[in-house]
Design an enzyme around this catalytic site. Sequence first.
Site, short mmCIF file in Angstrom:
data_model
loop_
_atom_site.label_atom_id
_atom_site.label_comp_id
_atom_site.label_asym_id
_atom_site.label_seq_id
_atom_site.Cartn_x
_atom_site.Cartn_y
_atom_site.Cartn_z
N ASP A 53 4.90 -3.88 6.28
CA ASP A 53 4.86 -2.36 5.95
C ASP A 53 4.18 -1.93 7.09
O ASP A 53 3.60 -2.21 8.02
CB ASP A 53 4.03 -2.23 4.70
CG ASP A 53 3.32 -0.94 4.21
OD1 ASP A 53 4.10 -0.09 4.11
OD2 ASP A 53 2.38 -0.76 4.11
N ASP A 55 2.30 2.10 6.92
CA ASP A 55 1.22 2.97 6.65
C ASP A 55 -0.17 1.83 5.92
O ASP A 55 0.30 1.30 4.76
CB ASP A 55 1.51 4.04 5.57
CG ASP A 55 2.30 5.11 6.52
OD1 ASP A 55 1.87 5.53 7.44
OD2 ASP A 55 3.48 5.35 5.96
N ASP A 200 0.04 -4.03 2.36
CA ASP A 200 -1.22 -3.59 1.67
C ASP A 200 -1.17 -3.16 0.29
O ASP A 200 -1.99 -2.73 -0.59
CB ASP A 200 -2.26 -2.67 2.25
CG ASP A 200 -1.35 -1.22 2.49
OD1 ASP A 200 -0.22 -1.01 2.70
OD2 ASP A 200 -2.31 -0.21 2.30
#
Length: 259
Positions: A53, A55, A200
Site C-alpha cells: 500500500d 499512504d 496499514d
Amino acid sequence: MCLNFSFRLSPFSMTFLLSRSLISLTLVRPSCSISMANPTMNAKARLRGVVFDMDGTLTVPVIDFGAMYRAVLGEDAYKRIKAESPTGIDILHHIESWSPDKQQKAYEIIADYEKQGIDKLQIMPGAAELCGFLDSKKIKRGLITRNVQKAIDIFHQRYEVIFFPALGREFRPYKPNPDPLLHICSTWGIQPNEVMMVGDSLKDDIACGKRAGAFTCLLDETGRYGPDDFSVSGLQPDFKVDSLSKIQNILETNFDMNP
C-alpha cells in the site's frame, strides 16, 4: 527344512503368530507417519513478490481522513456510518451510489485533501532499506493504492524507489477487491500464494490480500488494531509489525526467497 517346520505348526500356533505380526505392523506405522511428516512441517513457503500500500505504509500518514470524511459526508452521516462500520469507512464505496453531480463535488473535496498530502509527502522510515533488501533477493515489488495515479508518479519521482505495477484508484475495482493484486500477480507470472501484501489498513489491504490468496502483513505503528478488530472483521493478518524495518526479519525467518 523350514518349509517342513512351518507345516507342522498347529492351527492355533499359526493364528497366534499371525496376530503377533499384525500387532507389530500396527505399532510401527504411526512412527513412520511422524517421520515422513517432519520435513513438510519445517518447509518454508516460497516468496517471489511483495505488494505494498502507499499512504500510511510506504509514506508517512499525513492526510486527516476523519476531517476528509466529515467534509464529504457531513457530520451526521459521518457519525452514523462510522458507528455502522467499526473497521473503518469506505468513502469511495459510498460515493459510487451518489448522483453524478454529488459525486463530482465529493471527488473535488477528496482531491483537495490528497493534494495537501502530496505537498507533505514523506517516505516511511525503513521503506528504502526494505526495498533494497528485496532487490538484493530479486523479489519483485508492486504497489496498490486508493490514491490517484498522479500521487504514485510524484512518489516515484521524488524518492526514486520504483514499483511495478503501481496501481491507483483508476484501476477498477479497487481495494479491498482482490482484482488489483491478482492483476499484479498475473503481470508478474506469479501465483498469489507466492506473494505478500503489506499495508496499514485491515479493511482494505489485509482484506485484498486475503481474498486474493496472498500472505498478509499489517503495519500497525500505533497499536490501532487488536484481537477484537480481527474477530469483528473476520480478517486475521499472517503477520503484524509496528515498523517496516521489522519485515526483513519476518521474510528471512519464514520464507524461501531463492530465485
